[in-house]
Design a protein around this motif. Structure first.
Motif, mmCIF file in Angstrom:
data_model
loop_
_atom_site.group_PDB
_atom_site.id
_atom_site.type_symbol
_atom_site.label_atom_id
_atom_site.label_comp_id
_atom_site.label_asym_id
_atom_site.label_seq_id
_atom_site.Cartn_x
_atom_site.Cartn_y
_atom_site.Cartn_z
ATOM 1 N N GLN A 66 38.429 -4.271 10.657
ATOM 2 C CA GLN A 66 39.005 -2.992 11.078
ATOM 3 C C GLN A 66 39.916 -3.170 12.291
ATOM 4 N N ALA A 67 39.555 -4.104 13.175
ATOM 5 C CA ALA A 67 40.412 -4.373 14.339
ATOM 6 C C ALA A 67 41.753 -4.947 13.890
ATOM 7 N N LEU A 68 41.706 -5.892 12.958
ATOM 8 C CA LEU A 68 42.944 -6.489 12.449
ATOM 9 C C LEU A 68 43.774 -5.465 11.688
ATOM 10 N N ALA A 69 43.089 -4.611 10.934
ATOM 11 C CA ALA A 69 43.786 -3.558 10.190
ATOM 12 C C ALA A 69 44.505 -2.605 11.128
ATOM 13 N N GLY A 70 43.857 -2.292 12.244
ATOM 14 C CA GLY A 70 44.469 -1.385 13.215
ATOM 15 C C GLY A 70 45.770 -1.929 13.774
ATOM 16 N N ILE A 71 45.818 -3.236 13.992
ATOM 17 C CA ILE A 71 47.042 -3.857 14.509
ATOM 18 C C ILE A 71 48.158 -3.768 13.468
ATOM 19 N N ILE A 72 47.829 -4.066 12.223
ATOM 20 C CA ILE A 72 48.832 -3.987 11.153
ATOM 21 C C ILE A 72 49.307 -2.546 10.987
ATOM 22 N N LYS A 73 48.362 -1.616 11.003
ATOM 23 C CA LYS A 73 48.682 -0.201 10.800
ATOM 24 C C LYS A 73 49.623 0.317 11.881
ATOM 25 N N LYS A 74 49.514 -0.214 13.080
ATOM 26 C CA LYS A 74 50.390 0.189 14.184
ATOM 27 C C LYS A 74 51.804 -0.371 14.003
ATOM 28 N N VAL A 75 51.898 -1.612 13.550
ATOM 29 C CA VAL A 75 53.200 -2.280 13.467
ATOM 30 C C VAL A 75 54.046 -1.752 12.308
ATOM 31 N N LEU A 76 53.429 -1.496 11.158
ATOM 32 C CA LEU A 76 54.210 -1.157 9.962
ATOM 33 C C LEU A 76 55.117 0.057 10.154
ATOM 34 N N PRO A 77 54.601 1.229 10.574
ATOM 35 C CA PRO A 77 55.507 2.384 10.718
ATOM 36 C C PRO A 77 56.539 2.196 11.823
ATOM 37 N N GLU A 78 56.188 1.427 12.853
ATOM 38 C CA GLU A 78 57.159 1.143 13.915
ATOM 39 C C GLU A 78 58.354 0.367 13.367
#
Length: 418
Positions: free
Chosen positions: A158-170
């Protein structure tokens, strides 16, 4: 919301995201991969803090030290994940490439173009690094991906997913292009396997039990890799010193991986010269030898092999050894007990080497080289998402090209069919 509804919504949104991702330029995808790599390093402390929650639960549950080692995220693990993303960003983008072109008698030009598969579901166990590795490969190949890691690595994933989730829309890519299942319940796997309307392919990574469960319950095509029962055949013409190096490396370098040798087949004309010295090498490394009756006559210290040893994937410092009359018997043994993973022949006879590569049907067949080379990085793919022992749609290590398919493009100038 129920687990079924959560998974269905994830699958629907992944399908929508896959269409947007398929249109992304190579430069945009590379930009995203490099940004995720940068954020991983920036967030080392947070990732390790969440990983400690998983480690604490694993220790309380009494899980093995080997399991805990696979679960642990260290500074080196994070750097390795970041470096892996950078390597994937440097690889050629297969999407949109033309595989083959030909012209029909009526003047129509036909070609095959690589396109993404669409939405991929990946089900895996324990190793949190798979979250990043799989996401990076799927993104570069233009596929949306839903990742369902093991419950033992829940907080890390979930921690790794959160990082990806932040970067993609940016970066202008829908965040639903990479999703990690946010619930621990096992029924989430069943729900994922029923989303045939939205998911194009399931890739399970883990033990044989997990893969057989996925195959038995999936409504979606599955790329399988049940186990790696890998063989090395030492031919009568083999260079003995070369054979010792190859067999030792195949078994001992990393015995717990799927491309490690599990059975060594030795031609009877070579056995008396080869086996005693090979056994010394194995014994010094702590390898237990389980041999056929002919092997045990040459090596009195060997344990008598049972029928269960020939199809066994030990993933340990144990090896089955069989003396065979000739290459015909070696090939028959591989056909009967192998898993279509990796086989190698050690020989100085070109015609026998050619015959072995032609008649043995495993995903990678080597001549005079260790089975440990069945690996995407070692074979020049740059990276892999796993090794498929299915012949459809990919066979062997799966790199970026294997995460795509091809469509036909036909260019005409007014032709009509008579």
């Amino acid at each position: 919301m129920s687990v079924d509804k959560i998974i269905e919504q994830m699958a629907k949104s992944a399908r929508t995201a896959s269409r947007a991702l398929a249109r992304c330029s190579t430069s945009k995808k590379n930009e995203v991969l490099l940004k995720i790599a940068e954020e991983l390093v920036k967030n080392e402390a947070y990732i390790k803090k969440e990983n400690k929650k998983d480690l604490s639960q694993a220790k309380e549950a009494g899980l093995s030290s080997a399991f805990i080692d696979r679960l642990t995220i260290k500074d080196a693990t994070i750097r390795s994940m970041a470096d892996g993303l950078k390597e994937v960003s440097a690889l050629d983008d297969p999407v949109g490439s033309i595989v083959k072109t030909w012209i029909r008698p009526n003047g129509i030009e036909v070609s095959r173009m690589r396109i993404p598969l669409g939405v991929i579901g990946i089900i895996y166990e324990s190793r949190p690094n798979v979250t990043i590795d799989a996401a990076g490969l799927c993104l570069k190949a233009g596929n949306a991906v839903i990742l369902r890691g093991g419950s033992d690595a829940f907080y890390s994933n979930q921690a790794l997913a959160g990082i990806i989730k932040k970067v993609l829309p940016e970066s202008g890519i829908p965040e639903e292009a990479v999703q990690v299942v946010p619930v621990k319940e096992r029924i989430a796997v069943n729900a994922l396997l029923s989303q045939e309307e939205y998911i194009d392919l399931i890739i399970p990574r883990g033990g044989e039990e997990l893969i057989r469960f996925v195959v038995a319950n999936s409504k979606i095509p599955v790329l399988k890799h049940y186990k790696g029962v890998c063989h090395v055949y030492v031919d009568e013409s083999a260079d003995i010193d070369m054979a010792r190096r190859i067999c030792f490396n195949s078994k001992v370098q990393r015995p717990g991986v799927c491309n490690a040798m599990e059975t060594m087949l030795v031609n009877k004309k070579t056995a008396k010269n080869f086996l005693p010295e090979m056994a010394k090498d194995f014994t010094a490394a702590g390898v237990e030898i389980r041999g056929c009756s002919k092997t045990c006559k040459i090596l009195p210290m060997a344990k008598k092999a049972s029928e269960e040893d020939w199809p066994a994937e030990y993933l340990d410092l144990i090896i089955a050894v069989k003396v065979v009359d000739d290459m015909d018997e070696a090939i028959r043994h591989i056909e009967k007990y192998g898993s279509d993973h990796t086989e190698s022949i050690v020989t100085s006879d070109y015609s026998r080497a050619r015959r072995f590569t032609r008649e043995v049907s495993s995903s990678v067949v080597l001549v005079n080289a260790s089975t440990r080379f069945n690996d995407g990085g070692q074979l020049g793919l740059g990276a892999e998402i796993g090794i498929s022992t299915s012949k459809l749609h990919a066979f062997g290590p799966m790199g970026l090209e294997e995460l795509t398919t091809t469509k036909f493009i036909a260019l005409g100038n007014g032709q009509v069919r008579e």
